[in-house]
Motif scaffolding. Structure first.
Motif, PDB file in Angstrom:
ATOM      1  N   TYR A 119       0.833  -1.208   0.000  1.00  0.00           N
ATOM      2  CA  TYR A 119       0.000   0.000   0.000  1.00  0.00           C
ATOM      3  C   TYR A 119       0.868   1.259   0.000  1.00  0.00           C
ATOM      4  O   TYR A 119       0.646   2.183  -0.804  1.00  0.00           O
ATOM      5  N   SER A 162      -9.273   3.449 -11.201  1.00  0.00           N
ATOM      6  CA  SER A 162      -8.151   4.322 -10.868  1.00  0.00           C
ATOM      7  C   SER A 162      -7.864   4.377  -9.376  1.00  0.00           C
ATOM      8  O   SER A 162      -6.770   4.745  -8.965  1.00  0.00           O
ATOM      9  N   THR A 163      -8.851   4.017  -8.547  1.00  0.00           N
ATOM     10  CA  THR A 163      -8.652   4.081  -7.102  1.00  0.00           C
ATOM     11  C   THR A 163      -8.048   2.817  -6.515  1.00  0.00           C
ATOM     12  O   THR A 163      -7.638   2.810  -5.351  1.00  0.00           O
ATOM     13  N   CYS A 221       1.731   4.248  -3.122  1.00  0.00           N
ATOM     14  CA  CYS A 221       1.552   5.701  -3.036  1.00  0.00           C
ATOM     15  C   CYS A 221       2.579   6.409  -3.915  1.00  0.00           C
ATOM     16  O   CYS A 221       2.312   7.483  -4.466  1.00  0.00           O
ATOM     17  N   HIS A 230      -2.031   5.608  -4.987  1.00  0.00           N
ATOM     18  CA  HIS A 230      -2.346   7.006  -4.692  1.00  0.00           C
ATOM     19  C   HIS A 230      -2.916   7.191  -3.277  1.00  0.00           C
ATOM     20  O   HIS A 230      -3.516   8.227  -2.984  1.00  0.00           O
ATOM     21  N   GLY A 231      -2.747   6.196  -2.404  1.00  0.00           N
ATOM     22  CA  GLY A 231      -3.149   6.368  -1.017  1.00  0.00           C
ATOM     23  C   GLY A 231      -4.630   6.257  -0.745  1.00  0.00           C
ATOM     24  O   GLY A 231      -5.076   6.627   0.351  1.00  0.00           O
ATOM     25  N   THR A 232      -5.412   5.725  -1.636  1.00  0.00           N
ATOM     26  CA  THR A 232      -6.853   5.599  -1.414  1.00  0.00           C
ATOM     27  C   THR A 232      -7.143   4.390  -0.527  1.00  0.00           C
ATOM     28  O   THR A 232      -6.348   3.446  -0.454  1.00  0.00           O
ATOM     29  N   TRP A 233      -8.309   4.405   0.119  1.00  0.00           N
ATOM     30  CA  TRP A 233      -8.662   3.253   0.943  1.00  0.00           C
ATOM     31  C   TRP A 233      -8.929   2.026   0.073  1.00  0.00           C
ATOM     32  O   TRP A 233      -8.708   0.888   0.499  1.00  0.00           O
ATOM     33  N   GLN A 234      -9.380   2.277  -1.167  1.00  0.00           N
ATOM     34  CA  GLN A 234      -9.593   1.148  -2.072  1.00  0.00           C
ATOM     35  C   GLN A 234      -8.267   0.459  -2.423  1.00  0.00           C
ATOM     36  O   GLN A 234      -8.210  -0.768  -2.562  1.00  0.00           O
ATOM     37  N   SER A 235      -7.192   1.255  -2.561  1.00  0.00           N
ATOM     38  CA  SER A 235      -5.889   0.646  -2.850  1.00  0.00           C
ATOM     39  C   SER A 235      -5.373  -0.132  -1.644  1.00  0.00           C
ATOM     40  O   SER A 235      -4.669  -1.139  -1.802  1.00  0.00           O
ATOM     41  N   ALA A 259     -15.733   0.009  -6.925  1.00  0.00           N
ATOM     42  CA  ALA A 259     -14.734   1.077  -6.963  1.00  0.00           C
ATOM     43  C   ALA A 259     -14.345   1.416  -8.392  1.00  0.00           C
ATOM     44  O   ALA A 259     -14.410   0.564  -9.294  1.00  0.00           O
ATOM     45  N   GLU A 260     -13.935   2.644  -8.619  1.00  0.00           N
ATOM     46  CA  GLU A 260     -13.374   3.024  -9.904  1.00  0.00           C
ATOM     47  C   GLU A 260     -11.979   2.409 -10.035  1.00  0.00           C
ATOM     48  O   GLU A 260     -11.227   2.328  -9.055  1.00  0.00           O
TER      49      GLU A 260
END
Length: 406
Positions: free
Chosen positions: A225, A299-300, A229, A304-309, A296-297
């Protein structure tokens, strides 16, 4: 995944300490073939062929020849690619790490390094100089035709250099780097890292504790994760041509795990319960991740630090660890034998990895005329590609001295 990894050789008993009195007169113990690891390599190599066939007809344009799907079955191919990507190359690195210590112990530092240069470097050069120009020629023809409409020309050498990458042989490049790092650890850091440098066979085989496995999985998920980022999915590393640098924490940590597994005898010590739990955990993690990946999309999910990632990294790490545990125990218990056919497949597995790109691109162009759903073309080409890849590998290994490298 190759003979250069000394994949079939393990010591049947601990060697006595070398010394002036014992070394000349002591016979080396017989080596036993780890047939279940041979069979794992066959299965993983077949998955590589199927993976790139799915990329050819799915919606991920990351191959030398692609036909983007025009129907919903392409999504099934993308899901297949996603599941493969989550674990199979990491598993390859783990197998490579497993056989690295014994190779170093037998050869010593300089012969070990020379052997890696020969058995990894020569196939890499063969791909770059002979196979890659063939696989990339179709893309060159398309680009040259496009530029010709504008009145511009494009020599092949310019296209080759401008589109340079190692293709599927990125694995060999990264593995060569890992081998050099291991050599440096053995030469410079042996006292500080005894788990990586202790003589093989000196520790009693014992399985890793469940808490340790859970802690590793959690640490890997967090590392993936945080790494994404900075290096999200889709990032390209031009130096090594690594197509999936976002998975580098898994590749590196699984290689190290392979080294530790050899020292501590983990594959032989894992219980059948551990294998069943591994499959169960991988399945549960997938079911828990489905609502995220379906809503989720795209791209997420890749960084990029998203909760989905974070959810994606957690699923990939849990799925990979669980599947590696399950498959290791399954193959050890059920598939720890070989007949002539499996022996043939095993001997030629690395040559398949080296040459399969040319086979798949050739089949792609051969069936370009066929209009059919993506899944149908995948099934047809895959059914032809698997036996043809091994036939080509046999022909390549039959060349003079080729079997000494492949």
């Amino acid at each position: 995944m190759t003979d250069d990894l000394d994949r079939t050789a393990v010591k049947a008993a601990p060697e006595p300490k070398p010394g002036p009195a014992t070394e000349p007169a002591t016979e080396k113990p017989a080596r036993a073939r780890l047939l279940y690891i041979d069979n794992l390599r066959i299965a993983l190599t077949a998955l590589v062929v199927l993976h790139h066939t799915a990329v050819t007809y799915g919606n991920i344009p990351a191959w030398y020849y692609t036909e983007p799907a025009k129907d919903g079955s392409g999504l099934l191919l993308d899901v297949f690619v996603m599941f493969n990507q989550a674990f199979f190359m990491g598993f390859f690195f783990m197998i490579a790490g497993y056989f690295t210590p014994a190779s170093y112990d037998r050869k010593g530092a300089r012969p070990f390094f020379r052997d890696r240069l020969k058995r990894l470097g020569i196939p890499l050069l063969a791909f770059l100089l002979l196979i890659r120009p063939l696989t990339g020629f179709g893309g060159y023809a398309d680009m040259r035709a496009t530029l010709a409409e504008r009145g511009e020309s494009l020599p092949y050498w310019a296209y080759y250099l401008g589109s340079w990458d190692a293709g599927p042989m990125w694995f060999v490049e990264v593995l060569l780097v890992f081998a050099v790092l291991y050599l440096l650890v053995r030469r410079l850091g042996a006292r500080r890292l005894p788990g990586l440098a202790a003589p093989a066979g000196r520790e009693t085989a014992r399985a890793p504790r469940p808490l340790a496995i859970a802690a590793f999985t959690l640490a890997l998920a967090l590392a993936a994760y945080l790494w994404r980022c900075l290096v999200p999915d889709g990032t390209y590393v031009p130096v090594l041509g690594l197509p999936t640098p976002s998975f580098l924490p898994q590749y590196a940590s699984f290689f190290v795990l392979g080294v530790l597994a050899h020292r501590r005898g983990w594959p032989q010590a894992l219980s059948r319960v551990a294998g069943r739990v591994g499959f169960a955990v991988a399945t549960a993690a997938t079911l828990a991740y489905l609502p995220v990946v379906l809503t989720a999309e795209e791209s997420t999910l890749g960084g990029h630090g998203t909760w989905q990632s974070l959810a994606a990294a957690a699923w990939e790490s849990t799925f990979a660890v669980g599947l590696v545990l399950g498959l290791t125990v399954l193959f050890r218990e059920r598939l720890n034998r070989q007949g002539p056919a499996a022996g043939f497949l095993s001997r030629h597995a690395f040559a398949v990895y080296l040459t399969h790109a040319a086979v798949l691109v050739g089949l792609g162009y051969a069936f370009r005329w066929l209009h059919a759903p993506a899944a149908v073309k995948f099934a047809l080409v895959a059914a032809l590609a698997l036996p043809l890849c091994w036939a080509v590998a046999y022909a390549v290994r039959s060349l003079p001295r080729a079997d000494r490298v492949l």
